[in-house]
Design a protein around this motif. Sequence first.
Motif, PDB file in Angstrom:
ATOM      1  N   UNK A 116     -10.009   0.590   8.148  1.00  0.00           N
ATOM      2  CA  UNK A 116     -11.394   0.546   8.565  1.00  0.00           C
ATOM      3  C   UNK A 116     -12.181   1.644   7.865  1.00  0.00           C
ATOM      4  N   UNK A 117     -13.479   1.544   7.954  1.00  0.00           N
ATOM      5  CA  UNK A 117     -14.354   2.517   7.289  1.00  0.00           C
ATOM      6  C   UNK A 117     -15.708   1.903   7.041  1.00  0.00           C
ATOM      7  N   UNK A 118     -16.647   2.717   6.658  1.00  0.00           N
ATOM      8  CA  UNK A 118     -18.012   2.250   6.424  1.00  0.00           C
ATOM      9  C   UNK A 118     -18.069   1.312   5.210  1.00  0.00           C
ATOM     10  N   UNK A 119     -19.084   0.468   5.149  1.00  0.00           N
ATOM     11  CA  UNK A 119     -19.235  -0.418   3.980  1.00  0.00           C
ATOM     12  C   UNK A 119     -19.320   0.389   2.690  1.00  0.00           C
ATOM     13  N   UNK A 120     -18.637  -0.090   1.666  1.00  0.00           N
ATOM     14  CA  UNK A 120     -18.724   0.544   0.362  1.00  0.00           C
ATOM     15  C   UNK A 120     -17.668   1.574   0.054  1.00  0.00           C
ATOM     16  N   UNK A 121     -16.764   1.852   1.015  1.00  0.00           N
ATOM     17  CA  UNK A 121     -15.739   2.867   0.750  1.00  0.00           C
ATOM     18  C   UNK A 121     -14.569   2.306  -0.051  1.00  0.00           C
ATOM     19  N   UNK A 122     -14.541   0.997  -0.221  1.00  0.00           N
ATOM     20  CA  UNK A 122     -13.466   0.392  -1.018  1.00  0.00           C
ATOM     21  C   UNK A 122     -12.323  -0.139  -0.191  1.00  0.00           C
ATOM     22  N   UNK A 123     -12.622  -0.731   0.964  1.00  0.00           N
ATOM     23  CA  UNK A 123     -11.546  -1.239   1.823  1.00  0.00           C
ATOM     24  C   UNK A 123     -10.778  -2.377   1.169  1.00  0.00           C
ATOM     25  N   UNK A 124     -11.506  -3.333   0.581  1.00  0.00           N
ATOM     26  CA  UNK A 124     -10.839  -4.475  -0.039  1.00  0.00           C
ATOM     27  C   UNK A 124     -10.014  -4.047  -1.248  1.00  0.00           C
ATOM     28  N   UNK A 125     -10.556  -3.137  -2.046  1.00  0.00           N
ATOM     29  CA  UNK A 125      -9.814  -2.637  -3.207  1.00  0.00           C
ATOM     30  C   UNK A 125      -8.564  -1.892  -2.756  1.00  0.00           C
ATOM     31  N   UNK A 126      -8.706  -1.081  -1.700  1.00  0.00           N
ATOM     32  CA  UNK A 126      -7.560  -0.334  -1.174  1.00  0.00           C
ATOM     33  C   UNK A 126      -6.520  -1.274  -0.583  1.00  0.00           C
ATOM     34  N   UNK A 127      -6.992  -2.303   0.108  1.00  0.00           N
ATOM     35  CA  UNK A 127      -6.069  -3.285   0.684  1.00  0.00           C
ATOM     36  C   UNK A 127      -5.283  -3.982  -0.414  1.00  0.00           C
ATOM     37  N   UNK A 128      -5.987  -4.384  -1.459  1.00  0.00           N
ATOM     38  CA  UNK A 128      -5.325  -5.052  -2.588  1.00  0.00           C
ATOM     39  C   UNK A 128      -4.295  -4.134  -3.239  1.00  0.00           C
ATOM     40  N   UNK A 129      -4.638  -2.853  -3.384  1.00  0.00           N
ATOM     41  CA  UNK A 129      -3.708  -1.890  -3.983  1.00  0.00           C
ATOM     42  C   UNK A 129      -2.475  -1.701  -3.095  1.00  0.00           C
ATOM     43  N   UNK A 130      -2.671  -1.697  -1.777  1.00  0.00           N
ATOM     44  CA  UNK A 130      -1.526  -1.568  -0.866  1.00  0.00           C
ATOM     45  C   UNK A 130      -0.638  -2.808  -0.924  1.00  0.00           C
ATOM     46  N   UNK A 131      -1.251  -3.969  -1.074  1.00  0.00           N
ATOM     47  CA  UNK A 131      -0.461  -5.199  -1.235  1.00  0.00           C
ATOM     48  C   UNK A 131       0.459  -5.068  -2.443  1.00  0.00           C
ATOM     49  N   UNK A 132      -0.094  -4.607  -3.553  1.00  0.00           N
ATOM     50  CA  UNK A 132       0.704  -4.441  -4.778  1.00  0.00           C
ATOM     51  C   UNK A 132       1.853  -3.461  -4.554  1.00  0.00           C
ATOM     52  N   UNK A 133       1.575  -2.358  -3.854  1.00  0.00           N
ATOM     53  CA  UNK A 133       2.602  -1.345  -3.612  1.00  0.00           C
ATOM     54  C   UNK A 133       3.730  -1.894  -2.743  1.00  0.00           C
ATOM     55  N   UNK A 134       3.378  -2.622  -1.705  1.00  0.00           N
ATOM     56  CA  UNK A 134       4.408  -3.179  -0.821  1.00  0.00           C
ATOM     57  C   UNK A 134       5.181  -4.307  -1.501  1.00  0.00           C
ATOM     58  N   UNK A 135       4.515  -5.075  -2.365  1.00  0.00           N
ATOM     59  CA  UNK A 135       5.215  -6.143  -3.069  1.00  0.00           C
ATOM     60  C   UNK A 135       6.240  -5.565  -4.049  1.00  0.00           C
ATOM     61  N   UNK A 136       5.936  -4.392  -4.616  1.00  0.00           N
ATOM     62  CA  UNK A 136       6.906  -3.733  -5.485  1.00  0.00           C
ATOM     63  C   UNK A 136       8.174  -3.367  -4.721  1.00  0.00           C
ATOM     64  N   UNK A 137       8.027  -3.154  -3.420  1.00  0.00           N
ATOM     65  CA  UNK A 137       9.182  -2.855  -2.566  1.00  0.00           C
ATOM     66  C   UNK A 137       9.887  -4.130  -2.101  1.00  0.00           C
ATOM     67  N   UNK A 138       9.358  -5.287  -2.503  1.00  0.00           N
ATOM     68  CA  UNK A 138       9.970  -6.556  -2.138  1.00  0.00           C
ATOM     69  C   UNK A 138       9.605  -7.046  -0.754  1.00  0.00           C
ATOM     70  N   UNK A 139       8.544  -6.491  -0.170  1.00  0.00           N
ATOM     71  CA  UNK A 139       8.163  -6.880   1.190  1.00  0.00           C
ATOM     72  C   UNK A 139       7.132  -8.005   1.164  1.00  0.00           C
ATOM     73  N   UNK A 140       7.249  -8.893   2.149  1.00  0.00           N
ATOM     74  CA  UNK A 140       6.251  -9.947   2.311  1.00  0.00           C
ATOM     75  C   UNK A 140       5.050  -9.352   3.035  1.00  0.00           C
ATOM     76  N   UNK A 141       3.866  -9.688   2.558  1.00  0.00           N
ATOM     77  CA  UNK A 141       2.655  -9.060   3.080  1.00  0.00           C
ATOM     78  C   UNK A 141       1.652 -10.122   3.542  1.00  0.00           C
TER      79      UNK A 141
END
Length: 318
Positions: free
Chosen positions: A53-78
């Motif tokens: 969560x956070x105010x509009x414009x802080x980059x939530x969607x970009x951060x979420x996408x980056x976390x998806x990539x990080x967890x997928x590298x660990x082989x986890x389903x997201x």
Amino acid sequence: MQDVSTLVAQAREGRPRAVARLISLVEGASPQLREVMAALAPLTGGAYVVGLTGSPGVGKSTSTSALVSAYRKQGKRVGVLAVDPSSPFSGGALLGDRVRMSEHASDPGVYIRSMATRGHLGGLAWSAPQAIRVLDAAGCDVILVETVGVGQSEVEIASQADTSVVLLAPGMGDGIQAAKAGILEIGDVYVVNKADRDGADATARELNHMLGLGEARGPGDWRPPIVKTVAARGEGVDEVVEALEKHRAWMEERGVLAERRLSRASREVETIAVTALRERIGDLHGDRRLGALAERIIAGELDPYRAADELVAGLTEG
């Protein structure tokens, strides 16, 4: 009518269409919703739910996408639930996070769903708890819930996630807001995104000062870490994942995770019960029982609180 048992079995196999249909049944408050929840109940409890969560414009969607990539590298389903504002015309989500996270669209180990708030306050959709349950039962190891981004009132995510991540960015007023009550008091992990901008260090310092002024923490208590990232370039994202894992381990060791999930289930039951009662009360407009109680109030024979008690008693007995 759809065959719920078949949909659940297909969702467990990772078929995105089955997951989508189950969430659609949840969002639409389908008559099959009870059947869906009963089928999913034995299959849930394995996913780690992270709220962003956070105010509009802080980059939530970009951060979420980056976390998806990080967890997928660990082989986890997201699984990702991206809660967006509602269209006033269709009731659907105005912003399509599946567009913003298109790099993961072809990955069978990732399921992304945009959900509309449909007027529900607090940053989440009313059906978010049930949608989380669907993704959990579908075998997601991690579920990322990205909230609308409405500002300081957006605190409901703290009651729905195992770990809450609050994102800030320099130059957006969050540093000044750090001393205020609301959204900046719910974080388990704080992320200062867009840390390549001027003012990132100052924002982190102010945030650290705010945490120091907060409630006293004893030895062994969790102190929320502050992580600086540039999510658009993937910088600092591994450190965020590390902070999340440390918080999860701390919660499991202290029994906090079980307590949070118990509290979450209690609130879910309470919400369903209150909603059912509200619907039954809504059906009473023009009903003789409601009218009779109103007449007794006007006549001074009954006060509104006793009238409400009698109405609730009648509804629960009926």
